[in-house]
Scaffold this active site. Structure first.
Site, PDB file in Angstrom:
ATOM      1  N   CYS A   1      67.512  15.692 103.266  1.00  0.00           N
ATOM      2  CA  CYS A   1      66.394  16.242 102.497  1.00  0.00           C
ATOM      3  C   CYS A   1      66.351  15.716 101.074  1.00  0.00           C
ATOM      4  CB  CYS A   1      66.463  17.769 102.495  1.00  0.00           C
ATOM      5  SG  CYS A   1      68.013  18.425 101.848  1.00  0.00           S
TER       6      CYS A   1
ATOM      7  N   GLU B   1      66.479  26.389 100.953  1.00  0.00           N
ATOM      8  CA  GLU B   1      66.697  24.991 100.579  1.00  0.00           C
ATOM      9  C   GLU B   1      65.786  24.179 101.479  1.00  0.00           C
ATOM     10  OE1 GLU B   1      67.185  21.478 100.436  1.00  0.00           O
ATOM     11  OE2 GLU B   1      68.937  21.754 101.720  1.00  0.00           O
TER      12      GLU B   1
ATOM     13  N   LYS C   1      72.696  31.420 112.953  1.00  0.00           N
ATOM     14  CA  LYS C   1      71.815  30.920 114.004  1.00  0.00           C
ATOM     15  C   LYS C   1      71.871  29.398 113.971  1.00  0.00           C
ATOM     16  CE  LYS C   1      68.171  29.393 114.635  1.00  0.00           C
ATOM     17  NZ  LYS C   1      67.717  28.050 115.171  1.00  0.00           N
TER      18      LYS C   1
ATOM     19  N   GLU D   1      57.347  14.426 103.323  1.00  0.00           N
ATOM     20  CA  GLU D   1      58.713  14.120 103.746  1.00  0.00           C
ATOM     21  C   GLU D   1      58.693  13.492 105.142  1.00  0.00           C
ATOM     22  OE1 GLU D   1      62.969  16.317 103.320  1.00  0.00           O
ATOM     23  OE2 GLU D   1      61.402  17.478 104.298  1.00  0.00           O
TER      24      GLU D   1
END
Length: 486
Positions: free
Chosen positions: A293, A258, A184, A392
């Site tokens: 990330c 992750e 996807k 983040e």
């Protein structure tokens, strides 16, 4: 490099069951060049019916097709063919990455091969080295075997910030294991998935082994809920990861997650501040505008060196050349989309409101009227418990945090819900190793960012579950079975 369109062979179709098929609706996604805000591609929008068709194709290919029944060496032959085609398309994958997400082309071009063709070659080689069938001795003295078998149908949910490389490190081990896949792709950056589907068609993968669609989150959730999906592998935000884990938990589906990071760089008292700043500032601002990330965004430095670190990082930030990521003179490009730029602006405002000192940057560059640009930004005197130190941001914002001593620096490094990456800066290798063992993160580098997917990548705490890359990245797509003979 003036061509700003992305040429795909079948942009208005979906790759399902080894064929390019018409979607169930006429819906599309427009893909924007993030430095001009112009449409560079338009691709088909998959809905739930399309997803179900892709899952059915993968299920049939796994239950009845040849792929899981081939030997690992036979599957590795296909991986090698894929690697050859990926190498031939390296520059186009890099150009797509630049246009869709803003990474500077001259940075993307040499790196993309390490991720995409490198992943397929690494796992092709494991066909000869990994013990897929291992003789054992039962405690009762019987002959026994430990065998590794494919987990089944895998749903891959790919992020927008580095779609080609992350797709490769999910797909290569899953294919070697014998799984079949539904990939996807993200609506913001779908073109690498399309290009990869073209490669799968060219090398002649059996029908249904790889299926590629582009869809929104509602379709992703339906994909995760599908009882015909045995495993989900996801890279993205921690919030989305929690949602996936909760859904998968209801039916005990396997997951690899992750997720986010807020990674520390711990500068010890024996290390030169200017050298550390050059490593951190240039690698961070110059690599995808901080949209990574595992970026080292919390700079924890001895209090006596705090001001020098802020000034050194600010000087680097002011020298960054923002502009067209395809241009040779550019050293940092735009953010991927307006939503992400808005998020960065909101965090900068929070940082100021919470008392951090905005040393440089913090706004949209006035000379770049179009594109999703944001100035490289440095905050000083950041409280480790503040929003910009704990959450983040996913943009070009660094926080410098003063520490009283080594012990407090380690405590602050670990005082976060995340644990994806870290670094220790010291001239003493033994000291680096000792501190690294005290930091709760999936990777710890010495004197710089050192993530290495060929060994393994993943996080502690809310940075995820499982590992990608290396041997663990392969076993994540297999079930271990014990067979004891009489």
């Amino acid at each position: 490099m003036t061509n700003r369109t992305i040429e795909l062979k079948h942009p208005r179709q979906l790759y399902i069951d080894g064929e390019w098929v018409e979607p169930s609706t006429a819906g599309v996604f427009d893909v924007l060049d993030c430095s001009t805000e112009q449409v560079v591609a338009t691709v088909a929008r998959a809905e739930s019916a399309d997803m179900q068709r892709a899952v059915a194709a993968a299920r049939k290919a796994f239950d009845d097709g040849p792929w899981p029944r081939m030997t690992p060496l036979e599957r590795a032959g296909f991986l090698e063919k894929i690697a050859v085609r990926l190498e031939a398309l390296n520059d186009e994958f890099a150009r797509i990455w630049s246009l869709e997400t803003g990474i500077v082309y001259k940075v993307a071009q040499p790196r993309i091969g390490l991720f995409i063709s490198g992943a397929f070659r690494q796992y092709a080689a494991m066909a000869s080295t990994f013990p897929f069938t291992e003789p054992c001795q039962s405690v009762t003295g019987n002959d026994a075997y430990r065998v590794y078998e494919p987990v089944g149908v895998v749903a891959e949910i790919i992020p927008w910030n580095g779609p080609a490389g992350l797709l490769a490190y999910k797909t290569a081990p899953a294919l070697l294991a014998g799984c079949t896949l539904v990939i996807k792709s993200p609506p913001e950056a779908p073109c690498s998935g399309y290009l990869f589907a073209q490669v799968c068609e060219e090398v002649g993968l059996p029908p249904g082994v790889v299926n590629v669609i582009t869809a929104e989150r509602d379709v992703s959730e339906a994909l995760v809920r599908s009882p015909d999906v045995d495993k989900i592998t996801f890279t993205g935000s921690t919030g989305a990861g929690r949602r996936i884990a909760s859904i998968a938990g209801d039916r005990v589906a396997r997951v690899t997650l992750e997720l986010g990071g807020k990674s520390p760089a711990v500068i010890l008292d024996d290390y030169d501040v200017e050298t550390a700043a050059a490593t951190l500032g240039n690698s961070y601002f110059g690599y995808n505008s901080g949209q990574i990330c595992h970026s080292l965004t919390r700079i924890i430095v001895p209090r006596a060196k705090h001001d020098a670190m802020v000034e050194a990082l600010s000087a680097i930030a002011r020298e960054i050349v923002l502009g067209d990521p395809l241009a040779a003179t550019t050293t940092s490009g735009p953010l991927a989309n307006a939503r992400q730029r808005d998020t960065v602006e909101r965090f900068v405002a929070m940082g100021v409101a919470e008392g951090a000192v905005l040393a440089t940057g913090g706004k949209r560059p006035p000379h770049l009227a179009r594109g999703f640009f944001f100035e490289p930004t440095v905050f000083g005197n950041v409280d480790n418990r503040s929003s910009i130190a704990q959450q983040e941001i996913f943009g070009p914002v660094l926080s410098v945090i003063p520490a009283d001593d080594e012990a407090s620096a380690i405590r602050m490094a670990n005082d976060t819900p995340f644990g994806l990456n870290a670094a220790v800066f010291t001239n003493d290798r033994d000291r680096a190793l000792a501190v690294a063992r005290q930091i709760r993160a999936g990777t710890v580098g010495h004197n710089g960012p050192r993530t290495d997917f060929s060994i393994g990548f993943g996080g502690f705490k809310q940075s995820g579950i499982g590992r990608e890359g290396g041997v663990e990245g392969l076993t994540a797509f297999m079930e271990s079975k014990t067979i004891v003979l009489s």
